[in-house]
Design an enzyme around this catalytic site. Structure first.
Site, PDB file in Angstrom:
ATOM      1  CD  GLU A  22       8.342  -0.450  -1.429  1.00  0.00           C
ATOM      2  OE1 GLU A  22       8.341   0.564  -0.712  1.00  0.00           O
ATOM      3  OE2 GLU A  22       7.489  -1.350  -1.310  1.00  0.00           O
ATOM      4  CE1 TYR A  44       9.646   0.352   3.728  1.00  0.00           C
ATOM      5  CE2 TYR A  44      10.284   1.630   1.784  1.00  0.00           C
ATOM      6  CZ  TYR A  44       9.380   0.822   2.442  1.00  0.00           C
ATOM      7  OH  TYR A  44       8.225   0.465   1.831  1.00  0.00           O
ATOM      8  CG  ASP A  47       6.951   2.248   6.545  1.00  0.00           C
ATOM      9  OD1 ASP A  47       6.677   1.551   7.549  1.00  0.00           O
ATOM     10  OD2 ASP A  47       6.071   2.710   5.807  1.00  0.00           O
TER      11      ASP A  47
END
Length: 314
Positions: A11, A94, A112
């Site tokens: 991520e 996020y 996102d």
DNA sequence: TATACGTGGTT
DNA sequence: TAACCAAGTAT
């Protein structure tokens, strides 16, 4: 459940970075540092060098901090909640939500840029970004399921990246087409609205190459700011006008190449003049000699890797 | 809220 | 080809 370390790492790598660019870098990374403990134990310079070329180097600086915090303050286990994750460096709204949902099965609201676009269209939210963010988040919260929120988030992101694209969305292929208000109104490709970008100024600098016996003088940039913490060629100031030899790391004599490197950063463009010398580096310029033949392993940011490519063959 | 912060791919 | 933009965060 997926390995939290890998979910977190992927991520962070994927922040503002394409899947294609991340793929091979992720594989190499987990081979070298397979878990949080090995990463936490790695020296800063190895981690920064391993990030070279990926950009947004604060991500790498925060990656180290977070890894060490997990080891020192959480017994080597990632916090299992969105709030706990959010407190770690580099995990914003996020990433904390994504890791909580994907790695720990928590019902978290993951937003996102893809989700933002899909949701803005689904509910025809016409307010421009960033003012629309609270409404988009609230709408995403309403449609996020209690179970498998991680799968839901990934499905929404995949939809946004493959079907509900910025330009020319493929509404005919979209599983949400029937419910999509923007499609019905014929405004899908105009959402979400954004304020126009400001013009990108252009700056000038000079990169300095000091070579002795097959080795080149490299410095480490200050921990904060542009390319912070990265190994680099010495440069003078980056200004509106060409700085020439201002800020040179040695007395020279300098040869200025009839060639420049033009590089685009997010908020300014940079034209780098190239200067070469075989003199002594200044005492003030803390740095190290690096074999020119091994320059690929120095972990230079792209702009300096390009400058070095030009300089080493002259 | 606005700005700083990289890079490479797509149009 | 110059924009535009990508699975954002920190301040």
């Amino acid at each position: 459940m997926p390995d939290p370390y890998r979910v977190w790492l992927s991520e962070v790598m994927l922040q503002q970075t394409t899947v294609a660019a991340v793929g091979p870098r992720f594989t190499a990374w987990v081979e070298r540092w397979p878990d949080i403990a090995s990463l936490a134990a790695a020296p800063d310079e190895a981690i920064m060098a391993a990030w070279a070329g990926l950009g947004y180097y604060a991500r790498a600086r925060n990656l180290v901090k977070a890894a060490r915090a997990v080891v020192a303050e959480h017994g080597g286990q990632f916090p299992a909640t969105e709030a706990g994750l959010r407190a770690l460096p580099g995990l914003g709204a996020y990433t904390a939500a994504a890791v909580a949902a994907i790695a720990f099965g928590e019902r978290a609201v993951v937003v996102d840029a893809n989700v933002e676009r899909v949701v803005a269209r689904l509910f025809a939210i016409a307010t421009p970004l960033p003012a629309a963010r609270p409404a988009i988040r609230a709408a995403t919260d309403r449609i996020t399921p209690q179970a498998r929120a991680g799968d839901f988030a990934q499905a929404m992101m995949d939809l946004g990246s493959a079907i509900c694209t910025v330009k020319k969305p493929q509404c005919l292929l979209c599983p949400l087409a029937v419910d999509c208000r923007a499609r019905v109104e014929g405004i899908a490709d105009t959402l979400p609205a954004k304020a126009p970008r400001k013009e990108r100024p252009s700056r000038h600098g000079t990169a300095f190459w000091i070579e002795q016996e097959g080795q080149v003088w490299l410095v480490r940039r200050p921990a904060k700011g542009m390319l912070g913490g990265m190994r680099a060629l010495p440069t003078g100031p980056w200004e509106d006008e060409r700085p020439g030899l201002a800020g040179a790391p040695g007395q020279g004599p300098w040869v200025i190449l009839n060639d420049t490197v033009v590089h685009g950063f997010t908020h300014f463009g940079l034209e780098l003049a190239l200067a070469k010398s075989e003199g002594e580096p200044d005492d003030s310029a803390a740095g190290e000699w690096w074999p020119v033949a091994d320059l690929e392993t120095a972990g230079l940011p792209t702009v300096f890797a390009r400058a070095a490519d030009r300089l080493k063959r002259v």
